[in-house]
Write a protein that holds these residues in place. Structure first.
Motif, PDB file in Angstrom:
ATOM      1  N   PHE A 104      -3.740   7.252   8.682  1.00  0.00           N
ATOM      2  CA  PHE A 104      -3.135   6.038   8.125  1.00  0.00           C
ATOM      3  C   PHE A 104      -2.679   6.190   6.694  1.00  0.00           C
ATOM      4  CE2 PHE A 104      -3.181   2.733  11.196  1.00  0.00           C
ATOM      5  CZ  PHE A 104      -4.089   3.142  12.158  1.00  0.00           C
ATOM      6  N   PHE A 106      -1.457   9.223   5.347  1.00  0.00           N
ATOM      7  CA  PHE A 106      -1.055  10.626   5.280  1.00  0.00           C
ATOM      8  C   PHE A 106      -0.344  10.941   3.967  1.00  0.00           C
ATOM      9  CE2 PHE A 106       3.528  10.432   5.865  1.00  0.00           C
ATOM     10  CZ  PHE A 106       3.720   9.178   6.395  1.00  0.00           C
ATOM     11  N   PHE A 111      -0.291  13.655  -1.469  1.00  0.00           N
ATOM     12  CA  PHE A 111      -0.314  13.562  -2.935  1.00  0.00           C
ATOM     13  C   PHE A 111      -1.519  14.294  -3.505  1.00  0.00           C
ATOM     14  CE2 PHE A 111       3.243  11.216  -2.478  1.00  0.00           C
ATOM     15  CZ  PHE A 111       3.154   9.850  -2.253  1.00  0.00           C
ATOM     16  N   GLN A 141       1.711   3.081  -9.510  1.00  0.00           N
ATOM     17  CA  GLN A 141       2.305   2.514  -8.311  1.00  0.00           C
ATOM     18  C   GLN A 141       2.092   1.024  -8.241  1.00  0.00           C
ATOM     19  OE1 GLN A 141       2.094   5.719  -4.937  1.00  0.00           O
ATOM     20  NE2 GLN A 141       1.352   3.748  -4.252  1.00  0.00           N
ATOM     21  N   THR A 144       4.134  -1.164 -10.265  1.00  0.00           N
ATOM     22  CA  THR A 144       5.486  -1.456  -9.801  1.00  0.00           C
ATOM     23  C   THR A 144       5.467  -2.437  -8.624  1.00  0.00           C
ATOM     24  OG1 THR A 144       5.457   0.482  -8.371  1.00  0.00           O
ATOM     25  CG2 THR A 144       6.435   0.737 -10.545  1.00  0.00           C
ATOM     26  N   TYR A 148       3.597  -2.379   0.152  1.00  0.00           N
ATOM     27  CA  TYR A 148       3.384  -1.775   1.470  1.00  0.00           C
ATOM     28  C   TYR A 148       2.307  -0.730   1.451  1.00  0.00           C
ATOM     29  CZ  TYR A 148       5.656   2.633   0.374  1.00  0.00           C
ATOM     30  OH  TYR A 148       5.953   3.836  -0.157  1.00  0.00           O
TER      31      TYR A 148
ATOM     32  N   ARG B   6       5.489  -2.933   8.154  1.00  0.00           N
ATOM     33  CA  ARG B   6       4.846  -2.049   7.207  1.00  0.00           C
ATOM     34  C   ARG B   6       4.495  -0.731   7.875  1.00  0.00           C
ATOM     35  NH1 ARG B   6       2.145  -4.830   2.907  1.00  0.00           N
ATOM     36  NH2 ARG B   6       2.864  -6.990   2.869  1.00  0.00           N
ATOM     37  N   LEU B   7       4.268   0.234   7.017  1.00  0.00           N
ATOM     38  CA  LEU B   7       3.934   1.575   7.503  1.00  0.00           C
ATOM     39  C   LEU B   7       2.689   1.554   8.377  1.00  0.00           C
ATOM     40  CD1 LEU B   7       4.101   4.721   7.473  1.00  0.00           C
ATOM     41  CD2 LEU B   7       2.805   4.646   5.360  1.00  0.00           C
ATOM     42  N   ARG B   8       1.663   0.926   7.867  1.00  0.00           N
ATOM     43  CA  ARG B   8       0.397   1.012   8.590  1.00  0.00           C
ATOM     44  C   ARG B   8       0.421   0.265   9.897  1.00  0.00           C
ATOM     45  NH1 ARG B   8      -0.084   2.325   4.172  1.00  0.00           N
ATOM     46  NH2 ARG B   8      -1.399   3.835   3.180  1.00  0.00           N
ATOM     47  N   THR B  44      15.143  -2.601  -1.451  1.00  0.00           N
ATOM     48  CA  THR B  44      13.744  -3.051  -1.501  1.00  0.00           C
ATOM     49  C   THR B  44      12.857  -2.306  -0.525  1.00  0.00           C
ATOM     50  OG1 THR B  44      14.847  -5.178  -1.537  1.00  0.00           O
ATOM     51  CG2 THR B  44      12.453  -5.169  -1.836  1.00  0.00           C
ATOM     52  N   CYS B  47      11.917   2.497   0.577  1.00  0.00           N
ATOM     53  CA  CYS B  47      10.701   3.296   0.439  1.00  0.00           C
ATOM     54  C   CYS B  47       9.835   3.178   1.687  1.00  0.00           C
ATOM     55  CB  CYS B  47       9.958   2.787  -0.790  1.00  0.00           C
ATOM     56  SG  CYS B  47       8.524   3.732  -1.184  1.00  0.00           S
ATOM     57  N   ARG B  48       9.677   1.944   2.134  1.00  0.00           N
ATOM     58  CA  ARG B  48       8.836   1.716   3.315  1.00  0.00           C
ATOM     59  C   ARG B  48       9.432   2.428   4.519  1.00  0.00           C
ATOM     60  NH1 ARG B  48       7.519  -4.430   4.913  1.00  0.00           N
ATOM     61  NH2 ARG B  48       6.603  -4.365   2.826  1.00  0.00           N
ATOM     62  N   ALA B  51       9.016   6.159   4.408  1.00  0.00           N
ATOM     63  CA  ALA B  51       7.621   6.515   4.689  1.00  0.00           C
ATOM     64  C   ALA B  51       7.374   6.509   6.191  1.00  0.00           C
ATOM     65  CB  ALA B  51       6.677   5.557   3.981  1.00  0.00           C
ATOM     66  N   LEU B  54       8.861   9.490   7.759  1.00  0.00           N
ATOM     67  CA  LEU B  54       8.072  10.693   7.561  1.00  0.00           C
ATOM     68  C   LEU B  54       6.928  10.766   8.561  1.00  0.00           C
ATOM     69  CD1 LEU B  54       7.936  10.960   3.664  1.00  0.00           C
ATOM     70  CD2 LEU B  54       9.331  12.257   5.251  1.00  0.00           C
ATOM     71  N   TYR B  55       6.350   9.615   8.844  1.00  0.00           N
ATOM     72  CA  TYR B  55       5.272   9.611   9.834  1.00  0.00           C
ATOM     73  C   TYR B  55       5.793  10.057  11.183  1.00  0.00           C
ATOM     74  CZ  TYR B  55       1.568   8.150  12.907  1.00  0.00           C
ATOM     75  OH  TYR B  55       0.583   8.132  13.874  1.00  0.00           O
ATOM     76  N   THR B  80       6.901   4.373  -7.270  1.00  0.00           N
ATOM     77  CA  THR B  80       6.575   4.426  -5.842  1.00  0.00           C
ATOM     78  C   THR B  80       7.715   5.060  -5.060  1.00  0.00           C
ATOM     79  OG1 THR B  80       5.623   2.275  -6.269  1.00  0.00           O
ATOM     80  CG2 THR B  80       5.564   3.066  -4.013  1.00  0.00           C
ATOM     81  N   ILE B  84       7.527   8.727  -2.903  1.00  0.00           N
ATOM     82  CA  ILE B  84       7.877   8.915  -1.495  1.00  0.00           C
ATOM     83  C   ILE B  84       9.141   9.755  -1.359  1.00  0.00           C
ATOM     84  CG2 ILE B  84       8.643   7.716   0.582  1.00  0.00           C
ATOM     85  CD1 ILE B  84       5.772   7.441   0.277  1.00  0.00           C
TER      86      ILE B  84
END
Lengths: 154, 820
Positions: A104, A106, A111, A141, A144, A148, B6-8, B44, B47-48, B51, B54-55, B80, B84
């Protein structure tokens, strides 16, 4: 080090860090080969095996296999320590790290790795320094205000 | 447009998929959503989305459409985004894509960013996947950062510099000034990366290496740092099981190794610290052993004093007895590296190494096998072979081929007796017969031929082995060949070495015919069997049976067999008078040393003219038979001509030599003096004229010369280069006699100046027939490593018209091409 792979017992890739340029196809082949070789090893074998001209060092932590490829002049025993140190760093950051954390989060695993290794060499030998860098970077981070990515609450 | 998930949440959703198909569906849906989001240039959530991409990439799905998006993220101001973005760049881009060059500017800006973590990101990305162009553009920035006092940046810049140097070695020079005071840092991260940087520079450039040795006095600095690490108290942040910063210690040891190699002063300066580390390091945990391992490698590589070397080997010896498999493996690997230089010291641990052959771990077994072969010498060969043969019996198939080759090599080098050698080879063939390399068959045949006194014993043992098992082709091939050659010895029960067996001709022929018919036999093997049966026609009395077999196979479906059978048939019908001579016993083959399993020692068959085989025979050993048969024929009586075996890269060269012997049978090239005996049957030429190969055989291009011409005796030299070694000239002499009476007891001797080496092979005969009706040929090999002008003194003795004649002469008129 030429590459570092993390994969589960079921053959799912959890992290792949390449320190040498390869095409997508070549990477896929390497990953398949590594999984095949490592997962086939009997339980009480040594942690080293030879593959092409590289020395493969692997170690199992719970359900994850950590697999690194070394060049001829690299020290295998030390590589085991490198893998162990990485696990320790993950553990410190996530608090009792398990495979789910790495699934979750990754990007954070990457990093942390990037604060520990660069170009296949160890970047920082202090256990504390890596954690400090991560914390500070994370603060940047959250400053900013991106929502998410939130550190899992424990 | 709702916010992308969201990513998660995505990860959670995908993990609920129960089948691969379900997962693929979810992913395709999400990819479509992401793609449209990218098209809308949505800042906006970029980035999400990346990410998530990438998963999905990690799961194995294509993500190339996100590459440009990563670049946009990198260019963003938000940390951020950058984080990413750079990660995406490292995962999705590589130097093969042109897109990556667009990063260069961003990275350049970020290298000068006010926030060190942004600078860090840029350095990291450049240091992991920067292409040569990028490195060239940005090297200056990296160099600047290498001189900063910020240790966080300094360490990253150092490793980035390492990458730059690896990509663009010419840029190494520019980093030199910055390295000046790197080692005076206290920060371990900087120290470690600096040592890595220095190592990289020293490894790549001998000039740098010399510079660091002399001018910078690197060795004392490193020794000092290492000493501090060992002596200093407990440092919690660098401690690993009681050892302070093992990573740094190992890297320092490695750099010391490079500095001390081939340099007495440096080696001396580090002697003490190495001894200290070797004796004081705690060995209970892996980390201590890692340091010891590196220390041992360093000691063995530099010019250390003997006491230190003994210490090192003993450490390795202790490693060998360690319970930890990893340590045993590492010990075997190191011993393998040092076995050449410190052979005796390693020999002391031989029994432990041999025990490792029985280890359960595959990696350890392999190393132990390699090391065992390296340790075999004249003294221990019997004992070692016993262990290694036992290993061959019981090991996994993956080892068998290498082990078999190793056994053959070792047996050849150190065999205490011919019988032992043959026994050993036979043992390998019976236990691992299907794994041996192809050239083991001709090698073994040659070995057997040359062990004249063992023929009866060998053929008997091989026959018995055949009775047991006909599935292992190399064994069967060798056995067939031997039975064909020495079948008479088998019958007569002449064996001295062991109890002779009683066989009848029929039994032997049954076995051979069984091979022909068996499904287990490959076509090659069948060829061997048929030829063997044919050969027995001159050794056995059951000629009719053999005739029958041969005629049956005249209509075989296998073209190879059919051709052979037809030709053998012809031999029976039309040329029966030639059959005994043709199928005579094989002469001793001159052996060149086998250097490795890949070498072919026999005369290669393709160019052989042969009475019984006019086409390209696939197996190598076979044509050697025919070639020898032919030589028998030409040589006439009992004199055994010796074939010069060479390693032909083209079969043509071997054929070329044969050509020389055959004289004007060559259909191309300059014709040497007529040397074909007048009894030459036309049959041979018939066989030859269908040979297009001879037209392809290029003669060496060196013109022949007359070396001696007196009293009716003329000696011509023809030249050729021996293929594997251009320093060796192969000269064939042709002696002809134009007088009315023959010259008997003809002996040709030659001597060369000291810088040359000469090898004189057996002559074709010692009678030079009168009136140029034939010639005596003999092959001389001259090794001329210094490429000096070839000169030779020759001595000729013979009996002519009842009185002995002797003459000495110098040969100076060698054409320049023969020795240049």
């Amino acid at each position: 080090m030429r590459f570092l792979l993390l994969f589960s017992r079921q053959g799912k890739m959890r992290l792949q860090k390449w320190f040498m340029p390869l095409t997508e196809r070549e990477k896929k082949k390497v990953m398949r080969d590594m999984m095949m070789l490592v997962l086939a090893r009997p339980p009480r074998s040594s942690n080293f095996l030879q593959w092409r001209d590289l020395k493969i060092v692997y170690k199992r932590y719970a359900s994850l296999y950590f697999c690194a490829a070394l060049e001829e002049h690299d020290n295998e025993l030390l590589a085991l320590e490198v893998l162990h140190r990485y696990v320790e760093l993950l553990d410190k950051y996530f608090g009792n790290v398990c495979e789910l954390d790495i699934i979750f989060n990754f990007e954070k695993a990457y990093f942390i790795l990037d604060e520990f290794l660069m170009g296949g060499e160890v970047l920082e030998t202090s256990k504390i320094a890596v954690g400090v860098s991560m914390e500070e970077a994370d603060t940047l981070q959250e400053q900013t205000m991106e929502e998410y990515m939130s550190k899992p609450a424990y | 447009m709702p916010a992308p998930i969201r990513l998660r949440e995505l990860i959670r959703t995908i993990r609920t998929a129960r089948t691969q198909a379900e997962e693929r569906e979810m992913i395709q849906k999400e990819c479509a959503a992401i793609r449209s989001s990218f098209r809308e240039e949505d800042n906006t959530y970029r980035c999400r989305n990346v990410a998530k991409l990438l998963y999905m990439h990690m799961l194995g799905y294509p993500a190339h459409f996100g590459q440009l998006e990563c670049l946009k993220l990198i260019a963003s101001q938000k940390f951020t985004d950058k984080r990413i973005g750079y990660l995406g760049a490292m995962l999705l881009l590589d130097e093969r894509q042109d897109v990556h060059l667009l990063m260069t500017n961003c990275i350049k800006n970020d290298l000068n960013h006010s926030t060190q973590y942004v600078q860090g990101l840029a350095l990291c990305t450049l240091g992991c996947m920067g292409s040569s162009e990028m490195c060239r553009d940005l090297a200056g920035e990296v160099e600047k950062l290498l001189k900063t006092s910020n240790s966080y940046l300094r360490k990253k810049a150092a490793l980035c510099a390492v990458h730059v140097i690896r990509k663009v070695p010419e840029l190494m020079e520019m980093f030199l000034p910055a390295t000046k005071n790197l080692l005076s840092e206290k920060n371990h991260g900087v120290l470690h990366t600096s040592v890595v940087l220095l190592t990289e520079m020293c490894e790549r450039s001998p000039d740098m290496l010399a510079h660091f040795r002399k001018n910078e006095k690197l060795v004392p600095q490193l020794v000092r740092i290492l000493k501090n690490l060992i002596m200093s108290g407990y440092s919690p942040e660098h401690d690993v099981s009681g050892i302070s910063d093992p990573f740094l210690q190992v890297r320092i040891l490695r750099l010391l190794r490079i500095l001390g190699k081939s340099d007495d002063d440096s080696s001396e300066a580090m002697n003490d610290i190495l001894a200290q580390v070797a004796t004081n390091t705690e060995t209970s945990k892996n980390v201590g052993n890692a340091i010891l391992y590196e220390t041992v490698l360093t000691i063995m590589d530099i010019k250390s004093e003997s006491g230190l070397r003994v210490l090192a080997i003993n450490i390795l010896g202790r490693f060998l007895l360690n319970n930890d498999k990893n340590i045993r493996y590492v010990a075997l690997t190191s011993l393998l590296k040092t076995v050449q230089t410190d052979h005796n010291a390693v020999q002391r641990h031989r029994s432990t190494i041999v025990d490792c052959l029985k280890d359960l771990d595959v990696s350890i077994k392999r190393r132990a096998m390699e090391l065992s072969f390296a340790l075999v010498n004249g003294n221990n060969v019997r004992g070692m072979m016993k262990e290694l043969l036992y290993f061959l019996d019981s090991c996994d198939p993956e080892f068998k081929a290498d082990c078999a080759s190793g056994v053959f090599l070792a047996a050849e080098k150190y065999a205490p007796s011919k019988r032992w050698h043959i026994d050993t080879v036979m043992r390998v063939l019976t236990t691992a017969g299907s794994y041996v390399r192809d050239d083991s068959v001709p090698n073994l045949i040659q070995l057997i031929t040359n062990s004249v006194e063992m023929h009866a014993y060998t053929v008997q043992r091989l026959y018995k082995a055949l009775l047991d098992d006909i599935s292992q082709q190399p064994l069967v091939q060798v056995a067939s060949w031997c039975i064909g050659e020495y079948g008479d010895l088998l019958l007569s029960g002449q064996c001295e070495e062991e109890e002779p067996i009683q066989v009848t001709e029929d039994e032997v022929l049954d076995v051979l015919e069984g091979l022909l018919a068996s499904n287990l036999s490959t076509p090659v093997t069948r060829g061997y069997s048929l030829t063997a049966i044919m050969k027995l026609s001159t050794r056995f009395s059951s000629v009719n049976r053999i005739k029958k077999v041969v005629s049956v196979y005249g209509s075989s479906i296998d073209v190879e067999l059919q051709q052979r059978a037809v030709e053998y048939n012809a031999l029976f019908k039309k040329y029966d008078h030639m059959r005994p001579a043709l199928l005579e016993r094989m002469p001793i083959m001159e052996k060149t040393a086998t250097n490795g399993p890949s070498e072919i020692v026999q005369t290669n068959g393709e160019a052989e003219p042969s009475a019984v085989e006019a086409k390209h025979p696939p197996p190598v050993a076979q044509p050697a038979n025919q070639a020898n048969d032919l030589l028998d024929l030409l040589g006439g009586n009992d004199v055994v001509p010796v074939i010069q075996t060479s390693m032909p890269t083209k079969p043509a060269s071997a054929g070329g030599e044969l050509l020389d012997l055959l004289g004007d049978l060559s259909l191309s090239g300059p014709a040497p003096a007529p040397s074909v005996p007048s009894s030459q049957p036309p049959f041979l030429l018939d066989g030859l004229s269908s040979q297009p190969l001879f037209n392809d055989i290029a003669p060496a291009g060196i013109p022949p010369m007359i070396a001696y011409n007196k009293n009716g005796l003329k000696i011509d030299f023809t030249f050729e280069r021996a293929n594997p070694n251009p320093n060796v000239a192969v000269i064939t002499i042709h002696a002809t006699n134009s007088t009315e009476s023959e010259m008997t007891e003809f002996v040709f001797q030659a001597a060369v100046p000291k810088t040359f080496q000469l090898q004189l092979l057996s002559p074709s005969s010692n009678v030079v027939p009168a009136l140029n009706q034939g010639s005596v040929t003999q092959v001389i090999r001259v090794l001329n490593p210094q490429k000096q002008q070839l000169r030779m003194r020759i001595k000729l003795t013979y009996t002519h018209k009842g009185s002995p004649v002797q003459d000495l002469s110098e040969v100076n008129n060698f054409p320049p091409q023969s020795w240049q």
